[in-house]
Design a protein around this motif. Structure first.
Motif, PDB file in Angstrom:
ATOM      1  N   GLN A   1       1.240  -1.284   0.212  1.00 30.17           N
ATOM      2  CA  GLN A   1      -0.046  -0.157  -0.111  1.00 30.17           C
ATOM      3  C   GLN A   1       0.578   1.355  -0.173  1.00 30.17           C
ATOM      4  N   GLY A   2       2.124   1.078   0.692  1.00 35.24           N
ATOM      5  CA  GLY A   2       2.805   2.536   0.603  1.00 35.24           C
ATOM      6  C   GLY A   2       2.091   3.332   2.244  1.00 35.24           C
ATOM      7  N   ASN A   3       3.364   4.353   1.755  1.00 33.71           N
ATOM      8  CA  ASN A   3       3.116   5.312   2.933  1.00 33.71           C
ATOM      9  C   ASN A   3       2.516   6.183   2.831  1.00 33.71           C
ATOM     10  N   ARG A   4       1.892   5.680   4.024  1.00 36.43           N
ATOM     11  CA  ARG A   4       0.044   6.711   4.090  1.00 36.43           C
ATOM     12  C   ARG A   4       0.580   8.143   4.027  1.00 36.43           C
ATOM     13  N   ALA A   5      -0.721   8.916   3.538  1.00 30.49           N
ATOM     14  CA  ALA A   5      -0.172  10.550   3.392  1.00 30.49           C
ATOM     15  C   ALA A   5      -0.004  10.478   4.801  1.00 30.49           C
ATOM     16  N   THR A   6       0.764  11.990   4.381  1.00 33.17           N
ATOM     17  CA  THR A   6       0.862  13.407   5.895  1.00 33.17           C
ATOM     18  C   THR A   6       0.266  14.571   5.188  1.00 33.17           C
ATOM     19  N   ILE A   7      -0.227  15.459   6.461  1.00 36.09           N
ATOM     20  CA  ILE A   7      -0.219  16.872   5.678  1.00 36.09           C
ATOM     21  C   ILE A   7       0.416  17.283   6.069  1.00 36.09           C
ATOM     22  N   ASP A   8       0.615  18.293   5.084  1.00 37.80           N
ATOM     23  CA  ASP A   8       2.065  19.561   4.550  1.00 37.80           C
ATOM     24  C   ASP A   8       1.681  20.194   5.332  1.00 37.80           C
ATOM     25  N   SER A   9       0.339  20.788   4.360  1.00 32.69           N
ATOM     26  CA  SER A   9      -0.777  22.473   5.267  1.00 32.69           C
ATOM     27  C   SER A   9      -1.796  21.797   5.479  1.00 32.69           C
ATOM     28  N   ILE A  10      -2.664  23.236   6.211  1.00 32.32           N
ATOM     29  CA  ILE A  10      -4.059  23.413   6.500  1.00 32.32           C
ATOM     30  C   ILE A  10      -4.243  24.988   6.429  1.00 32.32           C
ATOM     31  N   THR A  11      -4.758  25.494   5.066  1.00 38.15           N
ATOM     32  CA  THR A  11      -5.548  26.978   5.533  1.00 38.15           C
ATOM     33  C   THR A  11      -6.468  27.123   5.487  1.00 38.15           C
ATOM     34  N   ILE A  12      -6.983  27.948   5.585  1.00 36.36           N
ATOM     35  CA  ILE A  12      -8.391  28.445   5.633  1.00 36.36           C
ATOM     36  C   ILE A  12      -8.773  29.741   5.052  1.00 36.36           C
ATOM     37  N   SER A  13      -9.017  30.067   4.026  1.00 34.56           N
ATOM     38  CA  SER A  13      -9.243  31.143   3.381  1.00 34.56           C
ATOM     39  C   SER A  13     -10.952  31.428   3.654  1.00 34.56           C
ATOM     40  N   GLY A  14     -10.884  33.118   3.811  1.00 32.50           N
ATOM     41  CA  GLY A  14     -12.624  33.632   3.952  1.00 32.50           C
ATOM     42  C   GLY A  14     -12.451  34.483   5.579  1.00 32.50           C
ATOM     43  N   ALA A  15     -11.052  33.573   6.324  1.00 27.01           N
ATOM     44  CA  ALA A  15     -11.239  33.880   7.426  1.00 27.01           C
ATOM     45  C   ALA A  15     -10.972  35.213   7.855  1.00 27.01           C
ATOM     46  N   THR A  16     -11.665  36.441   8.792  1.00 27.41           N
ATOM     47  CA  THR A  16     -11.658  37.837   8.792  1.00 27.41           C
ATOM     48  C   THR A  16     -11.569  38.390  10.481  1.00 27.41           C
ATOM     49  N   LYS A  17     -12.942  37.721  10.747  1.00 25.66           N
ATOM     50  CA  LYS A  17     -12.718  37.503  11.616  1.00 25.66           C
ATOM     51  C   LYS A  17     -12.175  37.194  13.057  1.00 25.66           C
ATOM     52  N   PHE A  18     -12.078  36.092  12.350  1.00 28.19           N
ATOM     53  CA  PHE A  18     -10.721  34.966  13.442  1.00 28.19           C
ATOM     54  C   PHE A  18      -9.340  34.932  12.941  1.00 28.19           C
ATOM     55  N   THR A  19      -8.160  35.054  14.031  1.00 28.66           N
ATOM     56  CA  THR A  19      -7.132  34.255  12.912  1.00 28.66           C
ATOM     57  C   THR A  19      -7.402  32.842  12.749  1.00 28.66           C
ATOM     58  N   GLU A  20      -6.761  32.582  11.882  1.00 23.91           N
ATOM     59  CA  GLU A  20      -6.332  31.321  11.073  1.00 23.91           C
ATOM     60  C   GLU A  20      -6.082  30.199  12.625  1.00 23.91           C
ATOM     61  N   LYS A  21      -5.320  31.150  12.711  1.00 26.28           N
ATOM     62  CA  LYS A  21      -4.234  29.622  13.971  1.00 26.28           C
ATOM     63  C   LYS A  21      -5.418  29.475  15.237  1.00 26.28           C
ATOM     64  N   GLU A  22      -6.714  30.700  15.683  1.00 23.75           N
ATOM     65  CA  GLU A  22      -7.833  30.277  16.894  1.00 23.75           C
ATOM     66  C   GLU A  22      -8.278  28.758  15.381  1.00 23.75           C
ATOM     67  N   LEU A  23      -8.493  28.955  13.876  1.00 27.36           N
ATOM     68  CA  LEU A  23      -9.574  28.366  13.473  1.00 27.36           C
ATOM     69  C   LEU A  23      -9.165  27.165  13.778  1.00 27.36           C
ATOM     70  N   LEU A  24      -7.497  26.929  12.949  1.00 27.65           N
ATOM     71  CA  LEU A  24      -7.155  25.735  13.170  1.00 27.65           C
ATOM     72  C   LEU A  24      -6.830  25.008  14.461  1.00 27.65           C
ATOM     73  N   ASP A  25      -6.433  26.232  15.733  1.00 25.14           N
ATOM     74  CA  ASP A  25      -6.506  25.257  17.011  1.00 25.14           C
ATOM     75  C   ASP A  25      -7.771  24.331  17.199  1.00 25.14           C
ATOM     76  N   LEU A  26      -8.776  24.738  16.508  1.00 24.75           N
ATOM     77  CA  LEU A  26     -10.758  23.467  16.925  1.00 24.75           C
ATOM     78  C   LEU A  26     -10.304  21.742  15.544  1.00 24.75           C
ATOM     79  N   PHE A  27      -8.690  21.775  15.014  1.00 20.78           N
ATOM     80  CA  PHE A  27      -8.718  20.991  14.305  1.00 20.78           C
ATOM     81  C   PHE A  27      -7.699  20.199  15.001  1.00 20.78           C
ATOM     82  N   THR A  28      -7.957  18.854  15.164  1.00 20.20           N
ATOM     83  CA  THR A  28      -7.266  17.835  15.580  1.00 20.20           C
ATOM     84  C   THR A  28      -6.449  17.074  14.882  1.00 20.20           C
ATOM     85  N   ILE A  29      -6.268  17.690  13.449  1.00 21.45           N
ATOM     86  CA  ILE A  29      -5.118  17.400  12.337  1.00 21.45           C
ATOM     87  C   ILE A  29      -4.624  18.774  12.114  1.00 21.45           C
TER      88      ILE A  29
END
Length: 188
Positions: A1-29
């Motif tokens: 099956q090969g190696n499992r893909a890992t997350i290189d980056s997660i971005t959030i587009s369109g957020a102005t009311k909260f910082t991207e970091k605040e929103l990304l902290d809600l994710f466990t990944i």
């Protein structure tokens, strides 16, 4: 099956009311933190379940902050050429922030007055609309009536928005009172 893909980056587009970091902290990944921590947490290991849970938490975060028009417009996942790294872009639309307008009560109020019920509310007119607070307040009102014997009280909040305010009409149906018929103790 090969190696499992890992997350290189997660971005959030369109957020102005909260910082991207605040929103990304809600994710466990997400992107790998320090190597040692990531070794134990596997934060960069992608699963659909973890992504969907993070999206749901973000949805609740916006709703509880008064952004009732919030939407996730698209989730774009891109796998690199080696199929080892995954980039995720979450595109959102925040909408406007609503405040709580007028709260009214109708239906069967029993021995409670609208003023008494209004005093039980943790959120007041003019506050930022918080969906979870309204749900909690309805549970508080349900408990008041349940303690009086109305075990099957039905409380239905009806919302109506006007410009940037949400008016809430709380319709109460007490149904029948429930009485204890018999208490049996066994095994003593």
């Amino acid at each position: 099956q090969g190696n499992r893909a890992t997350i290189d980056s997660i971005t959030i587009s369109g957020a102005t009311k909260f910082t991207e970091k605040e929103l990304l902290d809600l994710f466990t990944i997400g992107e790998a933190d320090m190597m040692l921590i990531n070794y134990f947490t596997n934060k960069d290991r992608y699963t659909d379940l973890a992504l969907n849970q993070g999206l749901e938490l973000m949805n609740n975060h916006y709703f509880n902050s008064g952004y009732l028009d919030f939407k996730v417009l698209d989730v774009i996942s891109t796998l690199d050429n080696n199929k080892e790294k995954l980039s995720i872009d979450i595109q959102i639309s925040e909408g406007i922030q609503y405040k709580l307008g007028k709260v009214s009560f109708e239906g069967e109020l029993g021995n409670q007055t609208a003023e008494n019920l209004n005093d039980l509310l943790s959120i007041k007119s003019g506050d930022i609309f918080n969906r979870q607070s309204v749900v909690d307040d309805i549970q508080t009102i349900t408990d008041i009536y349940s303690d009086q014997g109305y075990a099957f009280v039905d409380i239905n909040p009806i919302t109506q928005d006007f410009l940037d305010t949400i008016n809430v009409k709380i319709d109460i149906s007490l149904n029948k009172k429930v009485y204890i018929n018999r208490i049996t103790i066994s095994g003593n």
